[in-house]
Design a protein around this motif. Structure first.
Motif, PDB file in Angstrom:
ATOM      1  N   VAL A 106       0.848  -1.185   0.112  1.00  0.00           N
ATOM      2  CA  VAL A 106      -0.091   0.001   0.026  1.00  0.00           C
ATOM      3  C   VAL A 106       0.798   1.250  -0.007  1.00  0.00           C
ATOM      4  O   VAL A 106       1.417   1.568   0.780  1.00  0.00           O
ATOM      5  N   ALA A 107       0.535   1.973  -1.171  1.00  0.00           N
ATOM      6  CA  ALA A 107       1.651   3.318  -1.196  1.00  0.00           C
ATOM      7  C   ALA A 107       0.654   4.504  -1.056  1.00  0.00           C
ATOM      8  O   ALA A 107      -0.772   4.513  -1.074  1.00  0.00           O
ATOM      9  N   HIS A 108       1.186   5.803  -0.822  1.00  0.00           N
ATOM     10  CA  HIS A 108       0.117   7.020  -0.912  1.00  0.00           C
ATOM     11  C   HIS A 108      -0.602   7.258  -2.145  1.00  0.00           C
ATOM     12  O   HIS A 108      -1.970   7.515  -1.923  1.00  0.00           O
ATOM     13  N   GLY A 109      -0.037   6.993  -3.140  1.00  0.00           N
ATOM     14  CA  GLY A 109      -0.538   7.230  -4.589  1.00  0.00           C
ATOM     15  C   GLY A 109      -0.252   8.807  -4.731  1.00  0.00           C
ATOM     16  O   GLY A 109       0.069   9.766  -4.048  1.00  0.00           O
ATOM     17  N   SER A 110       0.059   9.073  -5.943  1.00  0.00           N
ATOM     18  CA  SER A 110       0.544  10.252  -6.482  1.00  0.00           C
ATOM     19  C   SER A 110      -0.472  10.925  -7.756  1.00  0.00           C
ATOM     20  O   SER A 110      -0.866  10.259  -8.680  1.00  0.00           O
ATOM     21  N   ARG A 111      -0.504  12.212  -8.102  1.00  0.00           N
ATOM     22  CA  ARG A 111      -1.021  12.764  -9.074  1.00  0.00           C
ATOM     23  C   ARG A 111      -0.056  12.447 -10.251  1.00  0.00           C
ATOM     24  O   ARG A 111      -0.644  12.540 -11.562  1.00  0.00           O
ATOM     25  N   ARG A 112       1.136  12.013 -10.294  1.00  0.00           N
ATOM     26  CA  ARG A 112       2.187  11.935 -10.978  1.00  0.00           C
ATOM     27  C   ARG A 112       2.115  10.342 -11.373  1.00  0.00           C
ATOM     28  O   ARG A 112       2.438   9.444 -10.549  1.00  0.00           O
ATOM     29  N   ALA A 113       1.639  10.009 -12.730  1.00  0.00           N
ATOM     30  CA  ALA A 113       1.394   8.364 -12.958  1.00  0.00           C
ATOM     31  C   ALA A 113       2.744   7.827 -12.911  1.00  0.00           C
ATOM     32  O   ALA A 113       2.537   6.752 -12.430  1.00  0.00           O
ATOM     33  N   ALA A 114       4.002   8.427 -13.228  1.00  0.00           N
ATOM     34  CA  ALA A 114       5.050   7.688 -13.104  1.00  0.00           C
ATOM     35  C   ALA A 114       5.754   7.161 -11.746  1.00  0.00           C
ATOM     36  O   ALA A 114       6.096   6.118 -11.467  1.00  0.00           O
ATOM     37  N   SER A 115       5.053   7.855 -10.540  1.00  0.00           N
ATOM     38  CA  SER A 115       5.323   7.586  -9.244  1.00  0.00           C
ATOM     39  C   SER A 115       4.315   6.415  -9.100  1.00  0.00           C
ATOM     40  O   SER A 115       4.851   5.559  -8.442  1.00  0.00           O
ATOM     41  N   ALA A 126      -1.881  -1.235  -3.857  1.00  0.00           N
ATOM     42  CA  ALA A 126      -3.009  -0.377  -3.725  1.00  0.00           C
ATOM     43  C   ALA A 126      -2.655   0.833  -3.247  1.00  0.00           C
ATOM     44  O   ALA A 126      -1.578   1.125  -2.865  1.00  0.00           O
ATOM     45  N   PHE A 127      -3.494   1.863  -3.386  1.00  0.00           N
ATOM     46  CA  PHE A 127      -3.169   3.482  -2.975  1.00  0.00           C
ATOM     47  C   PHE A 127      -4.087   3.933  -1.866  1.00  0.00           C
ATOM     48  O   PHE A 127      -5.386   3.817  -2.131  1.00  0.00           O
ATOM     49  N   LEU A 128      -3.644   4.656  -1.147  1.00  0.00           N
ATOM     50  CA  LEU A 128      -4.300   5.276  -0.118  1.00  0.00           C
ATOM     51  C   LEU A 128      -5.337   6.387  -0.679  1.00  0.00           C
ATOM     52  O   LEU A 128      -6.488   6.552  -0.269  1.00  0.00           O
ATOM     53  N   GLU A 129      -4.694   7.173  -1.633  1.00  0.00           N
ATOM     54  CA  GLU A 129      -5.507   8.075  -2.445  1.00  0.00           C
ATOM     55  C   GLU A 129      -4.747   8.542  -3.789  1.00  0.00           C
ATOM     56  O   GLU A 129      -3.758   7.991  -4.093  1.00  0.00           O
ATOM     57  N   LEU A 130      -5.633   9.103  -4.520  1.00  0.00           N
ATOM     58  CA  LEU A 130      -4.876   9.887  -5.993  1.00  0.00           C
ATOM     59  C   LEU A 130      -4.591   8.734  -7.001  1.00  0.00           C
ATOM     60  O   LEU A 130      -4.346   9.119  -8.148  1.00  0.00           O
ATOM     61  N   ALA A 131      -4.868   7.584  -6.791  1.00  0.00           N
ATOM     62  CA  ALA A 131      -4.626   6.256  -7.704  1.00  0.00           C
ATOM     63  C   ALA A 131      -5.420   5.074  -7.512  1.00  0.00           C
ATOM     64  O   ALA A 131      -5.962   4.986  -6.246  1.00  0.00           O
ATOM     65  N   GLU A 132      -5.933   4.337  -8.296  1.00  0.00           N
ATOM     66  CA  GLU A 132      -6.442   3.002  -8.035  1.00  0.00           C
ATOM     67  C   GLU A 132      -5.684   1.871  -8.361  1.00  0.00           C
ATOM     68  O   GLU A 132      -4.641   2.046  -9.236  1.00  0.00           O
ATOM     69  N   PRO A 133      -5.841   0.589  -7.667  1.00  0.00           N
ATOM     70  CA  PRO A 133      -7.208   0.587  -6.796  1.00  0.00           C
ATOM     71  C   PRO A 133      -6.822   1.069  -5.281  1.00  0.00           C
ATOM     72  O   PRO A 133      -5.778   1.410  -5.001  1.00  0.00           O
ATOM     73  N   SER A 134      -8.038   1.254  -4.915  1.00  0.00           N
ATOM     74  CA  SER A 134      -8.067   1.893  -3.413  1.00  0.00           C
ATOM     75  C   SER A 134      -7.624   0.650  -2.553  1.00  0.00           C
ATOM     76  O   SER A 134      -7.683  -0.436  -3.199  1.00  0.00           O
ATOM     77  N   ILE A 135      -7.468   0.980  -1.225  1.00  0.00           N
ATOM     78  CA  ILE A 135      -7.067  -0.306  -0.363  1.00  0.00           C
ATOM     79  C   ILE A 135      -8.243  -1.488  -0.458  1.00  0.00           C
ATOM     80  O   ILE A 135      -7.893  -2.651  -0.600  1.00  0.00           O
ATOM     81  N   VAL A 136      -9.353  -0.933  -0.240  1.00  0.00           N
ATOM     82  CA  VAL A 136     -10.643  -1.785   0.021  1.00  0.00           C
ATOM     83  C   VAL A 136     -10.715  -2.532  -1.450  1.00  0.00           C
ATOM     84  O   VAL A 136     -10.804  -3.730  -1.426  1.00  0.00           O
ATOM     85  N   GLN A 137     -10.512  -1.788  -2.570  1.00  0.00           N
ATOM     86  CA  GLN A 137     -10.656  -2.532  -3.904  1.00  0.00           C
ATOM     87  C   GLN A 137      -9.613  -3.495  -3.921  1.00  0.00           C
ATOM     88  O   GLN A 137      -9.533  -4.548  -4.299  1.00  0.00           O
TER      89      GLN A 137
END
Lengths: 120, 120
Positions: free
Chosen positions: A7-16, A41-52
């Motif tokens: 599980v990562a934070h997720g970024s607006r930057r697709a490369a991250s 999975a990502f906490l926010e800003l990207a998919e899938p979410s943690i639940v997904q």
């Protein structure tokens, strides 16, 4: 079957976000037969979410899922946000074992890895 | 004399910044005699800044400073903000050797450390 969910934070930057997917691939290769599936999975800003992400593991047959926080400090995300998402998934799937592993910054090997990068 | 400067993002949460200071202490202990000084600095939200941290190393006698980014992904902070700060310090101190090490997320050992945390 046991699954590993990075599980990562997720970024607006697709490369991250892609860096995280590449890391999940590396984990899958190194883990060998320890896990039936390894994904991210990502906490926010990207998919899938943690639940997904958890629900995808369950659809693949996971009975036990280890959630591995790719975070450096024990802030709100690690202390509260990730456990909250996992609790939501746990309530929806009470028969599945969900376990949150320590976050990356807590690993005692980090200092040695950093010194290696510094080139001592 | 060679100095090591661990650079973290910085947080509004004092405990997160203190985690970085504790990590710098661990680096100092593990580095042995490889560095004349080991300290930390923050990109934003905490002090010292990167330029302040570099100048503190110089005041302590550093001729060479290794800047070590404690970041997980190669985003704007790693690709642009930290190099910009280091360049500012370099212009002010042209006789000092400043070198930016690879960021933590680039370390090949990370996958193994994560698998250890997951408890495989």
């Amino acid at each position: 079957m046991k699954s590993l969910l990075l599980v990562a934070h997720g970024s607006r930057r697709a490369a991250s976000n892609d860096e995280i997917r590449v890391l999940a691939d590396a984990l899958r290769q190194q883990a060998g037969s320890a896990y039936g599936s390894v994904s991210c999975a990502f906490l926010e800003l990207a998919e899938p979410s943690i639940v997904q992400g958890i629900e995808a593991c369950i659809r693949q047959g996971a009975q036990e899922i280890v959630i591995l926080p790719y975070f450096l400090s024990a802030g709100r995300h690690v202390a509260s946000d990730i456990p909250g998402e996992v609790e939501t998934a746990q309530r929806a799937h009470p028969g599945i074992t969900l376990r949150i592993a320590p976050y990356l910054g807590a690993a005692p090997e980090i200092a040695g890895v950093l010194l290696g990068l510094a080139g001592t």
